[in-house]
Scaffold this active site. Structure first.
Site, PDB file in Angstrom:
ATOM      1  N   THR A 161      40.687  38.993  40.312  1.00  0.00           N
ATOM      2  CA  THR A 161      41.071  39.450  38.984  1.00  0.00           C
ATOM      3  C   THR A 161      40.405  38.500  37.999  1.00  0.00           C
ATOM      4  OG1 THR A 161      42.982  37.998  38.906  1.00  0.00           O
ATOM      5  CG2 THR A 161      43.359  40.223  39.757  1.00  0.00           C
ATOM      6  N   ARG A 182      42.393  41.384  31.193  1.00  0.00           N
ATOM      7  CA  ARG A 182      42.790  42.058  32.438  1.00  0.00           C
ATOM      8  C   ARG A 182      41.601  42.796  32.995  1.00  0.00           C
ATOM      9  NH1 ARG A 182      48.468  41.728  32.925  1.00  0.00           N
ATOM     10  NH2 ARG A 182      48.494  42.357  35.104  1.00  0.00           N
ATOM     11  N   LYS A 215      44.129  35.896  35.728  1.00  0.00           N
ATOM     12  CA  LYS A 215      45.147  34.959  36.238  1.00  0.00           C
ATOM     13  C   LYS A 215      44.694  33.533  35.897  1.00  0.00           C
ATOM     14  CE  LYS A 215      46.712  38.448  39.486  1.00  0.00           C
ATOM     15  NZ  LYS A 215      46.905  38.869  40.895  1.00  0.00           N
ATOM     16  N   GLU A 234      28.449  54.826  31.788  1.00  0.00           N
ATOM     17  CA  GLU A 234      28.400  54.938  33.253  1.00  0.00           C
ATOM     18  C   GLU A 234      27.058  54.463  33.774  1.00  0.00           C
ATOM     19  OE1 GLU A 234      29.436  58.922  34.318  1.00  0.00           O
ATOM     20  OE2 GLU A 234      31.564  58.594  33.939  1.00  0.00           O
ATOM     21  N   ASP A 280      39.712  37.206  48.761  1.00  0.00           N
ATOM     22  CA  ASP A 280      40.312  37.666  47.506  1.00  0.00           C
ATOM     23  C   ASP A 280      40.881  36.449  46.790  1.00  0.00           C
ATOM     24  OD1 ASP A 280      41.872  38.667  45.475  1.00  0.00           O
ATOM     25  OD2 ASP A 280      42.870  40.200  46.693  1.00  0.00           O
ATOM     26  N   TYR A 326      30.734  54.718  25.984  1.00  0.00           N
ATOM     27  CA  TYR A 326      30.703  55.212  27.370  1.00  0.00           C
ATOM     28  C   TYR A 326      29.389  54.801  27.978  1.00  0.00           C
ATOM     29  CZ  TYR A 326      34.279  57.573  29.839  1.00  0.00           C
ATOM     30  OH  TYR A 326      35.367  57.798  30.611  1.00  0.00           O
TER      31      TYR A 326
END
Ligand SMILES: *Cc1c(COP(=O)(O)O)cnc(C)c1O
Length: 418
Positions: free
Chosen positions: A227, A236, A230, A57, A201, A55
């Site tokens: 992304t 992902r 692709k 953050e 985008d 973790y």
């Protein structure tokens, strides 16, 4: 051995079998959904690594948790590689995927109720560019531009007229089902005229942009989202690039604005993908992706299919099946049975409904990853035509499916378990 140390095949045979079957499916079929690809083994290893246990953050050197000395290096490595690839001043690799990356742009630059502009879904835009069913169409006043009736290309005159009429705070330039290159400079000019933030985008085309096969909006648009899975061929995920002056707004929007802890294993996968995308091999790959799409478009055109815009500049072909008297859905399902996996799609000004539209969207990124060139694409076009000419003929589907599997065996896909 304790249970926690058992391999998946022993700990959960049912799930392991499902993954094996998906592996087999991806190995033996032609994956032509333009947003899909084959991530390399190295990318998958990083993305499935113990880094996911952490973790963290915050951002490197500014975390809210201790024990981050390695995670910081991982994130800094990913950022520095992506920066170098795209020539971006600032990069954020924490968005969980493309849609959250876009939401971060809204949060950084807009307030609820502000006017935003984007390409309509029916013209090849993305849901997150202001479509009514998306939060981006519900929480903002969304104005859509489209493509021209005459040539199905984005109508920059319409974009300019709508921008002047509605004065959007934010303008999107980016596509998900549009086979042509975008004119970033033209969008920039219009955004300047009305004082809008321009967001590009490049989710679909970021791999092509890196390789110089599509012009880059970095340095032209205020912010660029993508992304990572692709044409970029990573895990992902999502990423955002911007000039230094927007860095703090973007970073704050991603965390703590929208997300909690970053997916560190995904970040590592992005670092690996960025390394791979920096190679001459990737450049050749991206060039072949575009070449293969052009070959496919031309071959299907010669067989009498209506190719939207008459061809393609990128990795995808939008095929209108109307001249063949097949609907998109019937066509896509028949092809799927033959081992050719694409998706049905609306075509511009489609008289049919989105759930059974007139078109098919076919892409070449995954096929090119397995080494397909011109010869193979001509064979693929021929199979597509054979199946669509007799969409109810199961014997044809079965024969093509076997022939597809034979060709696939000659071109093993990267990153699969054999
Ligand atoms: C795929 C895509 C997205 C969304 O990406 P997800 O990872 O599916 O959330 C956003 N914008 C465009 C243009 C896309 O093609």
């Amino acid at each position: 051995m304790v249970l926690a140390d058992l391999p998946l095949s022993e700990r959960d045979p049912a799930l392991a079998a499902l993954i094996r079957r998906e592996n087999e499916l991806e190995a033996t079929t032609l994956r032509m959904i333009p947003s899909e690809n084959y991530a390399s083994r190295a990318v998958q290893e990083a993305a499935g690594s113990v880094l996911a246990n952490k973790y963290s953050e915050g951002y490197a050197r500014k975390r809210y948790y201790e024990g981050q000395e390695i995670i910081d290096e991982v994130e800094e490595l990913a950022i520095s590689r992506v920066k170098a690839l795209f020539g971006a001043e600032h990069v954020n690799v924490q968005p969980y995927s493309g849609s959250p990356a876009n939401l971060a742009v809204y949060l950084a630059f807009c307030n609820a109720g502000d006017t935003i502009m984007g390409l309509s879904l029916s013209s090849g835009g993305h849901l997150t560019h202001g479509h009514g069913v998306s939060i981006t169409g519900k929480y903002f006043k969304s104005i859509s531009y489209g493509v021209r009736r005459s040539d199905h290309r984005i109508d920059m005159d319409e974009v300019r007229a709508l921008a002047h009429e509605h004065k959007p705070k934010l303008m999107w330039a980016g596509t998900t089902a549009y086979p042509r290159a975008l004119d970033w400079a033209a969008f920039r000019e219009i955004a300047n005229e009305v004082g809008a933030i321009l967001a590009a985008d490049i989710s679909h085309i970021s791999g092509l942009v890196v390789a110089g096969e599509h012009a880059s909006p970095v340095g032209i648009a205020d912010v660029v989202t993508s992304t990572t899975h692709k044409t970029f061929r990573g895990p992902r995920g999502g990423m955002i690039m911007c000039d230094q002056k927007h860095a703090s707004a973007i970073d704050k929007a991603v965390f703590p604005g929208l997300q909690g802890g970053p997916h560190n294993a995904t970040t590592a996968g992005i670092a690996v993908a960025a390394l791979e995308a920096s190679t001459p091999e990737f450049k050749r790959y991206a060039k072949q992706v575009v070449e293969n799409a052009k070959v496919l478009a031309a071959a299907l055109g010669e067989k009498g299919y209506a190719i939207v815009t008459g061809g393609t500049d990128n990795h995808l072909v939008l095929v209108d099946l109307t001249p063949k008297n097949v609907t998109g859905k019937v066509g896509a399902k028949a092809l799927d049975k033959a081992g050719i996996v694409g998706n049905y799609n609306t075509v511009p000004f489609d008289p049919r409904k989105p759930f059974d539209p007139s078109g098919l969207r076919l892409g070449t990124p995954a096929l090119t990853s397995r080494g397909f060139g011109t010869e193979e694409m001509l064979q693929v076009a021929s199979w597509i035509d054979q199946v669509l000419t007799a969409p109810a003929d199961e014997a044809v589907q079965l024969r093509v499916r076997n022939e597809v599997a034979e060709l696939c065996a000659k071109h093993p896909a990267p990153g699969l378990v054999t």
